[in-house]
Design a protein around this motif. Structure first.
Motif, PDB file in Angstrom:
ATOM      1  N   ARG B 313       0.835  -1.197   0.000  1.00 40.84           N
ATOM      2  CA  ARG B 313       0.000   0.000   0.000  1.00 40.84           C
ATOM      3  C   ARG B 313       0.874   1.252   0.000  1.00 40.84           C
ATOM      4  O   ARG B 313       0.650   2.195  -0.754  1.00 40.84           O
ATOM      5  CB  ARG B 313      -0.915  -0.004   1.225  1.00 40.84           C
ATOM      6  CG  ARG B 313      -1.732   1.281   1.407  1.00 40.84           C
ATOM      7  CD  ARG B 313      -2.745   1.458   0.285  1.00 40.84           C
ATOM      8  NE  ARG B 313      -3.811   0.510   0.450  1.00 40.84           N
ATOM      9  CZ  ARG B 313      -4.985   0.774   1.029  1.00 40.84           C
ATOM     10  NH1 ARG B 313      -5.244   2.001   1.418  1.00 40.84           N
ATOM     11  NH2 ARG B 313      -5.891  -0.156   1.169  1.00 40.84           N
ATOM     12  N   GLU B 314       1.894   1.234   0.843  1.00 39.95           N
ATOM     13  CA  GLU B 314       2.743   2.423   0.994  1.00 39.95           C
ATOM     14  C   GLU B 314       3.561   2.735  -0.259  1.00 39.95           C
ATOM     15  O   GLU B 314       3.736   3.903  -0.585  1.00 39.95           O
ATOM     16  CB  GLU B 314       3.682   2.258   2.193  1.00 39.95           C
ATOM     17  CG  GLU B 314       2.984   2.559   3.521  1.00 39.95           C
ATOM     18  CD  GLU B 314       3.966   2.932   4.612  1.00 39.95           C
ATOM     19  OE1 GLU B 314       4.725   2.031   5.020  1.00 39.95           O
ATOM     20  OE2 GLU B 314       3.992   4.095   5.043  1.00 39.95           O
ATOM     21  N   VAL B 315       4.059   1.724  -0.967  1.00 41.99           N
ATOM     22  CA  VAL B 315       4.823   2.048  -2.190  1.00 41.99           C
ATOM     23  C   VAL B 315       3.924   2.743  -3.204  1.00 41.99           C
ATOM     24  O   VAL B 315       4.372   3.628  -3.954  1.00 41.99           O
ATOM     25  CB  VAL B 315       5.539   0.830  -2.835  1.00 41.99           C
ATOM     26  CG1 VAL B 315       6.687   0.344  -1.965  1.00 41.99           C
ATOM     27  CG2 VAL B 315       4.583  -0.308  -3.171  1.00 41.99           C
ATOM     28  N   GLY B 316       2.622   2.387  -3.222  1.00 44.11           N
ATOM     29  CA  GLY B 316       1.667   3.087  -4.096  1.00 44.11           C
ATOM     30  C   GLY B 316       1.455   4.518  -3.657  1.00 44.11           C
ATOM     31  O   GLY B 316       1.502   5.454  -4.467  1.00 44.11           O
ATOM     32  N   GLU B 317       1.263   4.696  -2.356  1.00 39.20           N
ATOM     33  CA  GLU B 317       1.077   6.056  -1.819  1.00 39.20           C
ATOM     34  C   GLU B 317       2.311   6.913  -2.040  1.00 39.20           C
ATOM     35  O   GLU B 317       2.228   8.071  -2.456  1.00 39.20           O
ATOM     36  CB  GLU B 317       0.821   5.974  -0.307  1.00 39.20           C
ATOM     37  CG  GLU B 317      -0.633   5.957   0.081  1.00 39.20           C
ATOM     38  CD  GLU B 317      -0.792   6.161   1.585  1.00 39.20           C
ATOM     39  OE1 GLU B 317      -0.499   7.269   2.089  1.00 39.20           O
ATOM     40  OE2 GLU B 317      -1.187   5.183   2.253  1.00 39.20           O
ATOM     41  N   LYS B 318       3.465   6.314  -1.707  1.00 36.54           N
ATOM     42  CA  LYS B 318       4.722   7.065  -1.852  1.00 36.54           C
ATOM     43  C   LYS B 318       4.955   7.451  -3.305  1.00 36.54           C
ATOM     44  O   LYS B 318       5.455   8.538  -3.591  1.00 36.54           O
ATOM     45  CB  LYS B 318       5.913   6.232  -1.357  1.00 36.54           C
ATOM     46  CG  LYS B 318       5.981   6.001   0.144  1.00 36.54           C
ATOM     47  CD  LYS B 318       6.031   7.268   0.950  1.00 36.54           C
ATOM     48  CE  LYS B 318       7.300   8.070   0.778  1.00 36.54           C
ATOM     49  NZ  LYS B 318       7.316   9.246   1.667  1.00 36.54           N
ATOM     50  N   ALA B 319       4.596   6.584  -4.225  1.00 39.29           N
ATOM     51  CA  ALA B 319       4.780   6.875  -5.654  1.00 39.29           C
ATOM     52  C   ALA B 319       4.086   8.191  -6.009  1.00 39.29           C
ATOM     53  O   ALA B 319       4.666   9.051  -6.695  1.00 39.29           O
ATOM     54  CB  ALA B 319       4.227   5.719  -6.490  1.00 39.29           C
ATOM     55  N   VAL B 320       2.844   8.346  -5.524  1.00 40.30           N
ATOM     56  CA  VAL B 320       2.087   9.562  -5.825  1.00 40.30           C
ATOM     57  C   VAL B 320       2.743  10.770  -5.158  1.00 40.30           C
ATOM     58  O   VAL B 320       2.873  11.843  -5.759  1.00 40.30           O
ATOM     59  CB  VAL B 320       0.616   9.413  -5.379  1.00 40.30           C
ATOM     60  CG1 VAL B 320      -0.142  10.728  -5.559  1.00 40.30           C
ATOM     61  CG2 VAL B 320      -0.054   8.292  -6.160  1.00 40.30           C
ATOM     62  N   GLN B 321       3.212  10.583  -3.916  1.00 41.28           N
ATOM     63  CA  GLN B 321       3.861  11.700  -3.227  1.00 41.28           C
ATOM     64  C   GLN B 321       5.137  12.132  -3.948  1.00 41.28           C
ATOM     65  O   GLN B 321       5.386  13.331  -4.148  1.00 41.28           O
ATOM     66  CB  GLN B 321       4.167  11.304  -1.779  1.00 41.28           C
ATOM     67  CG  GLN B 321       2.879  11.040  -0.979  1.00 41.28           C
ATOM     68  CD  GLN B 321       3.158  10.671   0.461  1.00 41.28           C
ATOM     69  OE1 GLN B 321       4.317  10.523   0.860  1.00 41.28           O
ATOM     70  NE2 GLN B 321       2.099  10.522   1.242  1.00 41.28           N
TER      71      GLN B 321
END
Lengths: 404, 404
Positions: B313-321
């Motif tokens: 989940r976090e790698v997806g979120e971080k990608a957007v950030q």
């Protein structure tokens, strides 16, 4: 009259919950005054004839609870199928150790062993209570609504197909999953419980209760693939042609037969590979993949039905209660009531021993390649709580810009 | 500057947690003002070139959470490996739809696609942020401590071997389990985490990082079988001889090659069957069984690491950030600190694209057939909470009466 010593053993293929039954016997027997020793035999009847016995009397109840939750046979199991002479040896050892009650957890073959030992004891006028405790992932014991071990294996198969269907939807093609079950298709049919949406797989289910025709199979696959752009298939390892010849024998060069005179169907990927080759060659579909669930479906740790655990424990407990307060030998059986509750009774050993149950016609669809709602209603409560569920996106298509 | 439209897609083999990354992108992107549309491409890059796009903007966050917890690629995936011309087509569609950010969740091949598309955009002076989000059960992306999807597949393999070991202890013999992994042995090595007691299997582990010699293999099996009376073996599908030739090719008559020019190793039980035949024929051991874990190990529903879910989940979120606030394209990577915490960074695409990581020497024992404690320390925290545990009886033997 309470015996001073009792003996318990485990036979046949291990299951996820067979240790629940073992522990049910041990803990319940230790409650009874008069019982001084609870013995176990290592590796089933083989351990008895070899006098390879262990004392479970001093095992902590805490560790017994942990062992109960551990899959596979904690005492060890065996594939030996005793004949009369073998059973006489068993009886000789039981007599020598002054065993008053004999409990054997197993399938059809094990119930037959218990039956013969029981007869030996009667003929010798030796006071021995003999109780068979049901266990088999094949669900093929007569007189039982279902057998301990089957629900957990069924849960594995349902979860495996739910996942395989999602994988196949992501990367479309044909997927063949081969499931255990020599004569009874219950476990293969459990694949249907992995299906949620109408177009989910398994789209086709092949059971040993129906004759398998390769041409018909290929036509089914072709039609399904044309309709959905993909096809997920559940196949029983025991599928056979009209003459009863296993489909796998048409390809296997060498057939290994086990001590029961059965062809080896498990522990080889040959059937899945054969069917995949047929589909590739005859239908020209490129992406065709096969999995043989093999030992994973009966031994995987961490996929167990809580209903199955509870019932497997209870058949062990009930066995001891029947032996202590009943006046006859027998086989513990699970009965169903309502939607859903389980109850138990003690069947005569002759009613169960050596007999094989197969899937009722009411559980198989008219097409022969699917299950009925009656089967879904039968199996669903057995799978237990916390079954994983699959969800889909429901997005709208974006209007094309370049190719409109 | 926030783009008005973003596009996300999934490529390569599905995993248990790839939808976590998808949902991480969608939910995080929808938080950003300026983002009006979040598009998804059906079946990866193939859906982009075919303009098969869907609008995820109106998908409920509730359903997105349920999809996140569902294994396999919810948007569909593809095995296409785009060349330059293909990437130019991708860029053309992105440009036509005025996409400002492109997120691609996938492995080595996918990262290379992102790299080429990023170059196309720069050459055309088109403002496009391109972010690769890591995913592969093989754990073979460079620059990452580990990759999302691997921990859950590793957990399946560890649980499978823990169960297979118990089954094999109950009915002794030789068991061969073939695990995915063409070049990297991480997933096969995960079998070692199924081991609890000193004499538990897997007793032998064969990795693609070491040359496989059939004679040496047979000698290892013989010695183990003599020592323990049984032998559990984990084998990578990618094992090869000294010349780099896959062991499976020595038997497979027809080799199907996929679009990447790779030999098909998965979806066939041939390697397990070959090794079992060798053992039976050369060592004269009767009970030899083989399982090919196949698609079960990546698609099984209900065996997932909560650590893996969280990180995916976090790698997806971080990608957007990184895309929103960073000023460069890149590949999100997982870094490790302590015992155990995860952190993230954005690597240059060239640092990851098309490269393959294999197991470090420090993770492989000197014998070449086991893992080291360093590997156990590396993998254990990734498997997540609630790992099932196996317990044994510890009874005393009963003195023999007849055979003393």
């Amino acid at each position: 009259m309470n015996p001073r010593k009792i003996l318990v053993a485990q036979g046949g293929g291990p299951t996820a919950v067979i240790n629940q039954s073992l522990v049910g016997v041990v803990l319940e027997a230790r409650r009874h005054r008069g019982v001084e020793f609870v013995y176990g035999a290592r590796h089933g009847v083989r351990g008895i004839v070899n006098e390879d016995l262990v004392d479970l009397t001093q095992e902590t109840s805490h560790n017994l609870e942990l062992v109960a939750a551990t899959p596979a046979a904690a005492l060890g199991s065996t594939r030996d199928k005793p004949d009369l002479a073998y059973c006489q040896e068993i009886f000789k050892v039981l007599q020598a150790h002054e065993i008053g009650q004999f409990y054997y957890v197993g399938g059809n073959d094990s119930s037959d062993t218990v039956r013969i030992v029981s007869e030996q004891a009667q003929a010798a006028n030796y006071a021995l209570r003999c109780i068979h405790i049901p266990k088999t992932i094949d669900n093929d014991l007569v007189g039982n609504d279902h057998t301990p071990g089957f629900p957990s294996a069924a849960r594995f198969v349902a979860q495996a197909f739910a996942g395989a269907n999602l994988d196949n939807a992501a990367l479309p093609g044909v997927y063949v999953g081969v499931v255990m079950g020599r004569h009874a298709g219950f476990l293969t049919a459990a694949s249907a419980l992995g299906k949620k949406f109408a177009d989910d797989g398994p789209h086709l289910i092949y059971l040993p209760e129906r004759t398998f025709e390769v041409d018909r199979f290929l036509a089914d696959v072709k039609a399904t693939h044309e309709r959905y752009g993909r096809c997920v298939i559940a196949v029983s390892e025991g599928i056979h042609d009209a003459s009863g010849q296993p489909i796998i024998t048409t390809l296997a060069k060498e057939l290994e037969r086990d001590a029961h005179g059965n062809v080896q169907l498990s522990g080889t990927g040959a059937l899945a590979d054969l069917l995949c080759e047929e589909i590739k060659a005859k239908l020209g579909i490129k992406r065709v993949r096969g999995d043989t669930f093999g030992y994973l479906q009966r031994s995987f740790i961490g996929c167990v039905s809580d209903v199955d655990q509870r019932e497997a424990r209870e058949v062990g407990e009930k066995a001891v209660q029947y032996a202590m307060w009943g006046h006859r030998d027998g086989s513990v059986a699970i009965k169903r009531s309502g939607y859903y509750a389980a109850d138990y009774e003690l069947l005569p050993l002759e009613a169960v021993a050596g007999k094989t149950r197969t899937m009722e016609d009411a559980f198989i669809s008219a097409s022969g390649t699917d299950v009925t709602d009656a089967f879904r209603l039968y199996l669903r409560p057995l799978l237990g709580s916390g079954m994983p569920d699959a969800f889909r996106l429901r997005p709208n298509p974006v209007a094309k810009v370049l190719r409109r």
